[in-house]
Design a protein around this motif. Structure first.
Motif, PDB file in Angstrom:
ATOM      1  N   TYR A   1       0.861  -1.196   0.000  1.00  0.00           N
ATOM      2  CA  TYR A   1       0.000   0.000   0.000  1.00  0.00           C
ATOM      3  C   TYR A   1       0.896   1.245   0.000  1.00  0.00           C
ATOM      4  CZ  TYR A   1      -3.285  -3.542   1.634  1.00  0.00           C
ATOM      5  OH  TYR A   1      -4.040  -4.679   1.762  1.00  0.00           O
ATOM      6  N   PRO A   2       1.508   1.533  -1.133  1.00  0.00           N
ATOM      7  CA  PRO A   2       2.469   2.644  -1.178  1.00  0.00           C
ATOM      8  C   PRO A   2       1.815   3.991  -0.882  1.00  0.00           C
ATOM      9  CG  PRO A   2       1.923   1.876  -3.391  1.00  0.00           C
ATOM     10  CD  PRO A   2       1.339   0.879  -2.445  1.00  0.00           C
ATOM     11  N   ARG A   3       2.545   4.846  -0.187  1.00  0.00           N
ATOM     12  CA  ARG A   3       2.082   6.203   0.105  1.00  0.00           C
ATOM     13  C   ARG A   3       2.408   7.090  -1.089  1.00  0.00           C
ATOM     14  NH1 ARG A   3       5.233   8.344   3.439  1.00  0.00           N
ATOM     15  NH2 ARG A   3       3.855   9.907   4.363  1.00  0.00           N
ATOM     16  N   LEU A   4       1.353   7.600  -1.720  1.00  0.00           N
ATOM     17  CA  LEU A   4       1.529   8.394  -2.931  1.00  0.00           C
ATOM     18  C   LEU A   4       1.044   9.820  -2.708  1.00  0.00           C
ATOM     19  CD1 LEU A   4       0.181   5.844  -5.574  1.00  0.00           C
ATOM     20  CD2 LEU A   4       2.546   6.176  -4.825  1.00  0.00           C
ATOM     21  N   CYS A   5       1.676  10.751  -3.387  1.00  0.00           N
ATOM     22  CA  CYS A   5       1.252  12.148  -3.350  1.00  0.00           C
ATOM     23  C   CYS A   5      -0.122  12.274  -4.000  1.00  0.00           C
ATOM     24  CB  CYS A   5       2.271  13.029  -4.062  1.00  0.00           C
ATOM     25  SG  CYS A   5       1.749  14.740  -4.290  1.00  0.00           S
ATOM     26  N   GLU A   6      -1.053  12.953  -3.333  1.00  0.00           N
ATOM     27  CA  GLU A   6      -2.403  13.105  -3.865  1.00  0.00           C
ATOM     28  C   GLU A   6      -2.452  14.044  -5.060  1.00  0.00           C
ATOM     29  OE1 GLU A   6      -4.923  11.437  -3.220  1.00  0.00           O
ATOM     30  OE2 GLU A   6      -4.478  10.455  -1.320  1.00  0.00           O
ATOM     31  N   ALA A   7      -1.395  14.809  -5.265  1.00  0.00           N
ATOM     32  CA  ALA A   7      -1.367  15.742  -6.397  1.00  0.00           C
ATOM     33  C   ALA A   7      -0.734  15.123  -7.644  1.00  0.00           C
ATOM     34  CB  ALA A   7      -0.628  17.017  -6.013  1.00  0.00           C
ATOM     35  N   CYS A   8       0.441  14.497  -7.485  1.00  0.00           N
ATOM     36  CA  CYS A   8       1.179  14.007  -8.650  1.00  0.00           C
ATOM     37  C   CYS A   8       1.282  12.485  -8.729  1.00  0.00           C
ATOM     38  CB  CYS A   8       2.578  14.611  -8.664  1.00  0.00           C
ATOM     39  SG  CYS A   8       3.650  14.029  -7.312  1.00  0.00           S
ATOM     40  N   SER A   9       0.869  11.792  -7.658  1.00  0.00           N
ATOM     41  CA  SER A   9       0.883  10.317  -7.581  1.00  0.00           C
ATOM     42  C   SER A   9       2.279   9.720  -7.486  1.00  0.00           C
ATOM     43  CB  SER A   9       0.140   9.694  -8.777  1.00  0.00           C
ATOM     44  OG  SER A   9      -1.215  10.094  -8.770  1.00  0.00           O
TER      45      SER A   9
ATOM     46  N   LYS B   1      -7.886  19.664  -8.841  1.00  0.00           N
ATOM     47  CA  LYS B   1      -7.958  18.213  -8.676  1.00  0.00           C
ATOM     48  C   LYS B   1      -7.899  17.826  -7.204  1.00  0.00           C
ATOM     49  CE  LYS B   1      -5.831  17.387 -13.207  1.00  0.00           C
ATOM     50  NZ  LYS B   1      -4.616  16.910 -13.921  1.00  0.00           N
ATOM     51  N   LEU B   2      -7.064  18.528  -6.435  1.00  0.00           N
ATOM     52  CA  LEU B   2      -6.973  18.260  -5.000  1.00  0.00           C
ATOM     53  C   LEU B   2      -8.296  18.572  -4.308  1.00  0.00           C
ATOM     54  CD1 LEU B   2      -3.420  19.651  -4.138  1.00  0.00           C
ATOM     55  CD2 LEU B   2      -4.145  17.263  -4.041  1.00  0.00           C
ATOM     56  N   ILE B   3      -8.896  19.719  -4.642  1.00  0.00           N
ATOM     57  CA  ILE B   3     -10.167  20.106  -4.033  1.00  0.00           C
ATOM     58  C   ILE B   3     -11.266  19.112  -4.420  1.00  0.00           C
ATOM     59  CG2 ILE B   3     -11.990  21.858  -4.020  1.00  0.00           C
ATOM     60  CD1 ILE B   3      -9.599  22.618  -2.345  1.00  0.00           C
ATOM     61  N   HIS B   4     -11.246  18.651  -5.670  1.00  0.00           N
ATOM     62  CA  HIS B   4     -12.236  17.678  -6.127  1.00  0.00           C
ATOM     63  C   HIS B   4     -12.102  16.373  -5.333  1.00  0.00           C
ATOM     64  CE1 HIS B   4     -15.167  16.314  -9.126  1.00  0.00           C
ATOM     65  NE2 HIS B   4     -14.563  15.145  -9.059  1.00  0.00           N
ATOM     66  N   LYS B   5     -10.875  15.943  -5.103  1.00  0.00           N
ATOM     67  CA  LYS B   5     -10.651  14.738  -4.303  1.00  0.00           C
ATOM     68  C   LYS B   5     -11.135  14.938  -2.865  1.00  0.00           C
ATOM     69  CE  LYS B   5      -6.656  12.562  -6.575  1.00  0.00           C
ATOM     70  NZ  LYS B   5      -5.257  12.109  -6.356  1.00  0.00           N
ATOM     71  N   LEU B   6     -10.867  16.115  -2.331  1.00  0.00           N
ATOM     72  CA  LEU B   6     -11.288  16.427  -0.962  1.00  0.00           C
ATOM     73  C   LEU B   6     -12.804  16.368  -0.824  1.00  0.00           C
ATOM     74  CD1 LEU B   6     -11.036  17.633   1.928  1.00  0.00           C
ATOM     75  CD2 LEU B   6     -10.857  19.894   0.852  1.00  0.00           C
ATOM     76  N   LYS B   7     -13.517  16.930  -1.799  1.00  0.00           N
ATOM     77  CA  LYS B   7     -14.964  17.059  -1.675  1.00  0.00           C
ATOM     78  C   LYS B   7     -15.732  15.813  -2.106  1.00  0.00           C
ATOM     79  CE  LYS B   7     -16.862  21.062  -2.672  1.00  0.00           C
ATOM     80  NZ  LYS B   7     -17.245  22.346  -3.299  1.00  0.00           N
ATOM     81  N   TYR B   8     -15.203  15.082  -3.097  1.00  0.00           N
ATOM     82  CA  TYR B   8     -16.017  14.033  -3.705  1.00  0.00           C
ATOM     83  C   TYR B   8     -15.409  12.638  -3.676  1.00  0.00           C
ATOM     84  CZ  TYR B   8     -18.166  18.287  -5.531  1.00  0.00           C
ATOM     85  OH  TYR B   8     -18.757  19.516  -5.640  1.00  0.00           O
ATOM     86  N   HIS B   9     -14.168  12.519  -3.201  1.00  0.00           N
ATOM     87  CA  HIS B   9     -13.513  11.201  -3.231  1.00  0.00           C
ATOM     88  C   HIS B   9     -12.993  10.765  -1.868  1.00  0.00           C
ATOM     89  CE1 HIS B   9     -13.656  10.628  -7.611  1.00  0.00           C
ATOM     90  NE2 HIS B   9     -13.484  11.935  -7.696  1.00  0.00           N
TER      91      HIS B   9
END
Length: 234
Positions: free
Chosen positions: A19-27, A85-93
């Motif tokens: 379960y690698p830790r990935l950056c939520e912005a650039c992966s 994209k970060l805000i979209h992930k925060l609100k909907y994912h």
């Protein structure tokens, strides 16, 4: 203690294989000292420095509308950007950690601003219980948690309430946005905010209609001051 730390490090490294830790912005992979968003992406996000200037565009947005002491947004928001994209992930994912992480970074900056040093309590813009149940959480509350952690200030989440479930503001013009939120917020315990400097928090400010309506409700508390902090300014 050294043995415990070694075991913990080993377990974290082992889990990262599956379960690698990935950056939520650039992966890309996160380093051990990074959390949620990598250092490079944090550096590249478009900061405003509005918190260092009293008469910034967010403050000006509320002139003549409601008595706001100070207002600031940490980033600028543009469609199609990495930040959107970060805000979209925060609100909907279900990526609550994005709001907490960005709020924490914002809070570290606000501590250095003379305008936000005397904040007494942090209050996020509330969601209606129906909408929060569907989403699972309030994204503004996640930002407030990060701010509160960095600024070492208490967070009040049950005093300011949204009385009416409204339609999304996304496709409404300025007048429609205001009509959509007029008189839908109220304070349950105004006495708890007497003479307090309140930091009102949201994820993004566009026309400011929702924040304005919230501020009017908060200012019902005798002697209260309201300042505003949002992650982004659109």
């Amino acid at each position: 203690m050294k043995i415990k730390n070694t075991i913990a490090t080993f377990l974290n490294d082992f889990l990262n294989l599956f379960y690698p830790r990935l950056c939520e912005a650039c992966s890309n992979y996160l380093f051990k000292n990074e959390d949620t968003i990598c250092t490079k992406c944090l550096f590249d996000l478009p900061k405003t420095d509005f918190h260092l200037n009293k008469n910034n565009p967010v403050s000006i947005l509320f002139w003549g509308r409601v008595n706001i002491s100070y207002a600031a947004s940490y980033y600028t928001f543009s469609k199609g950007s990495q930040f959107q994209k970060l805000i979209h992930k925060l609100k909907y994912h279900n990526k609550k950690e994005i709001g907490i992480a960005l709020g924490r970074h914002f809070g570290e900056s606000l501590k250095k601003s003379e305008f936000f040093k005397d904040i007494d309590v942090i209050i996020p813009v509330p969601l209606h219980t129906k909408k929060e149940k569907i989403r699972g959480y309030n994204q503004a509350e996640m930002v407030a948690i990060g701010l509160g952690t960095a600024m070492q200030k208490p967070i009040a989440i049950k005093n300011l309430v949204r009385l009416i479930h409204t339609e999304s503001q996304t496709k409404k013009n300025k007048l429609e946005r205001w009509q959509n939120v007029d008189n839908i917020f109220d304070l349950l315990e105004p006495s708890s905010l007497i003479n307090k400097h309140i930091l009102l928090v949201d994820d993004v400010v566009t026309t400011g209609s929702t924040l304005e309506a919230c501020a009017h409700a908060l200012l019902k508390a005798e002697g209260a001051k309201v300042s505003i902090a949002t992650l982004a300014y659109a």
